[in-house]
Design a protein around this motif. Structure first.
Motif, short mmCIF file in Angstrom:
data_model
loop_
_atom_site.label_atom_id
_atom_site.label_comp_id
_atom_site.label_asym_id
_atom_site.label_seq_id
_atom_site.Cartn_x
_atom_site.Cartn_y
_atom_site.Cartn_z
N GLU A 7 33.36 52.28 42.03
CA GLU A 7 32.17 52.46 41.20
C GLU A 7 32.43 52.04 39.75
O GLU A 7 31.51 51.70 39.02
CB GLU A 7 31.69 53.92 41.21
CG GLU A 7 31.44 54.49 42.58
CD GLU A 7 32.70 55.05 43.24
OE1 GLU A 7 33.56 55.63 42.55
OE2 GLU A 7 32.83 54.87 44.46
N GLU A 8 33.69 52.11 39.33
CA GLU A 8 34.05 51.80 37.95
C GLU A 8 34.26 50.31 37.70
O GLU A 8 34.36 49.88 36.56
CB GLU A 8 35.31 52.57 37.55
CG GLU A 8 35.12 54.07 37.56
CD GLU A 8 36.40 54.83 37.29
OE1 GLU A 8 37.47 54.19 37.14
OE2 GLU A 8 36.34 56.07 37.26
N LEU A 9 34.33 49.52 38.76
CA LEU A 9 34.56 48.09 38.61
C LEU A 9 33.25 47.37 38.29
O LEU A 9 32.18 47.76 38.75
CB LEU A 9 35.14 47.50 39.90
CG LEU A 9 36.52 47.97 40.33
CD1 LEU A 9 36.88 47.37 41.68
CD2 LEU A 9 37.57 47.61 39.30
N SER A 10 33.37 46.29 37.52
CA SER A 10 32.19 45.47 37.26
C SER A 10 31.88 44.67 38.54
O SER A 10 32.71 44.60 39.46
CB SER A 10 32.45 44.52 36.10
OG SER A 10 33.41 43.54 36.47
N ASN A 11 30.70 44.08 38.57
CA ASN A 11 30.32 43.28 39.75
C ASN A 11 31.32 42.15 39.98
O ASN A 11 31.72 41.89 41.12
CB ASN A 11 28.92 42.71 39.58
CG ASN A 11 27.85 43.77 39.63
OD1 ASN A 11 28.10 44.89 40.09
ND2 ASN A 11 26.67 43.43 39.16
N GLU A 12 31.71 41.49 38.90
CA GLU A 12 32.65 40.37 39.02
C GLU A 12 34.01 40.85 39.53
O GLU A 12 34.61 40.20 40.39
CB GLU A 12 32.81 39.71 37.65
CG GLU A 12 33.67 38.47 37.67
CD GLU A 12 33.76 37.84 36.29
OE1 GLU A 12 34.90 37.68 35.81
OE2 GLU A 12 32.71 37.51 35.72
N GLU A 13 34.49 41.96 39.01
CA GLU A 13 35.78 42.50 39.46
C GLU A 13 35.72 42.92 40.92
O GLU A 13 36.67 42.72 41.67
CB GLU A 13 36.17 43.70 38.60
CG GLU A 13 36.56 43.36 37.19
CD GLU A 13 36.75 44.59 36.32
OE1 GLU A 13 36.10 45.62 36.58
OE2 GLU A 13 37.55 44.52 35.37
N LEU A 14 34.60 43.50 41.32
CA LEU A 14 34.43 43.94 42.71
C LEU A 14 34.47 42.75 43.66
O LEU A 14 35.16 42.77 44.68
CB LEU A 14 33.12 44.71 42.87
CG LEU A 14 32.87 45.32 44.24
CD1 LEU A 14 33.84 46.47 44.49
CD2 LEU A 14 31.44 45.80 44.35
N LEU A 15 33.75 41.69 43.32
CA LEU A 15 33.73 40.50 44.17
C LEU A 15 35.10 39.83 44.22
O LEU A 15 35.53 39.36 45.28
CB LEU A 15 32.67 39.52 43.67
CG LEU A 15 31.22 39.99 43.79
CD1 LEU A 15 30.29 39.01 43.10
CD2 LEU A 15 30.83 40.21 45.23
N LYS A 16 35.78 39.80 43.07
CA LYS A 16 37.13 39.21 43.02
C LYS A 16 38.10 40.02 43.88
O LYS A 16 38.90 39.46 44.62
CB LYS A 16 37.60 39.17 41.56
CG LYS A 16 38.91 38.47 41.36
CD LYS A 16 39.27 38.42 39.89
CE LYS A 16 40.61 37.77 39.68
NZ LYS A 16 41.00 37.74 38.27
N ARG A 17 38.02 41.35 43.77
CA ARG A 17 38.89 42.22 44.56
C ARG A 17 38.61 42.05 46.06
O ARG A 17 39.53 41.99 46.87
CB ARG A 17 38.68 43.67 44.15
CG ARG A 17 39.55 44.65 44.91
CD ARG A 17 39.44 46.02 44.34
NE ARG A 17 39.99 46.07 43.00
CZ ARG A 17 41.26 46.36 42.73
NH1 ARG A 17 42.08 46.63 43.69
NH2 ARG A 17 41.69 46.38 41.50
N GLU A 18 37.35 41.95 46.42
CA GLU A 18 36.99 41.77 47.84
C GLU A 18 37.58 40.46 48.37
O GLU A 18 38.17 40.44 49.45
CB GLU A 18 35.47 41.76 48.01
CG GLU A 18 35.07 41.57 49.47
CD GLU A 18 33.58 41.42 49.65
OE1 GLU A 18 33.09 41.82 50.70
OE2 GLU A 18 32.91 40.90 48.74
N LYS A 19 37.42 39.39 47.61
CA LYS A 19 37.94 38.10 48.05
C LYS A 19 39.46 38.15 48.24
O LYS A 19 39.99 37.66 49.22
CB LYS A 19 37.56 37.03 47.03
CG LYS A 19 37.97 35.64 47.43
CD LYS A 19 37.51 34.62 46.41
CE LYS A 19 37.95 33.22 46.82
NZ LYS A 19 37.56 32.23 45.83
#
Length: 81
Positions: A7-19
């Protein structure tokens, strides 16, 4: 190891982490499958070796990562990404 709250990650960080997690997890799963096949082959050829146990020992990492991927996808759905 401290767990990062999604929940604390930005959208960009979340997508990068998922990839990154998807890439690492599927690569590791493929390598473990190959290693397991090689271990079985060597077991029939030369008898039991320690190599046979390695993919089984590393399997929990893959299982945990698949759980993390599921959590990230749920967070993406909440954010409508």
């Amino acid at each position: 190891m401290t767990e990062i709250k999604l929940e604390e990650l930005s959208n960009e960080e979340l997508l990068k982490r998922e990839k990154m997690i998807i890439t690492v997890t599927y690569t590791l799963a493929g390598m473990l499958l190959l290693l397991f096949g090689l271990g079985i082959f060597l077991t029939f050829k030369k008898g039991f070796t320690a190599l046979t146990v390695v993919p089984i020992a590393l399997l929990p990492i893959v299982i945990i990562n698949f759980g993390n991927i599921k959590k990230i996808k749920a967070e993406r759905k909440l954010r409508n990404l």
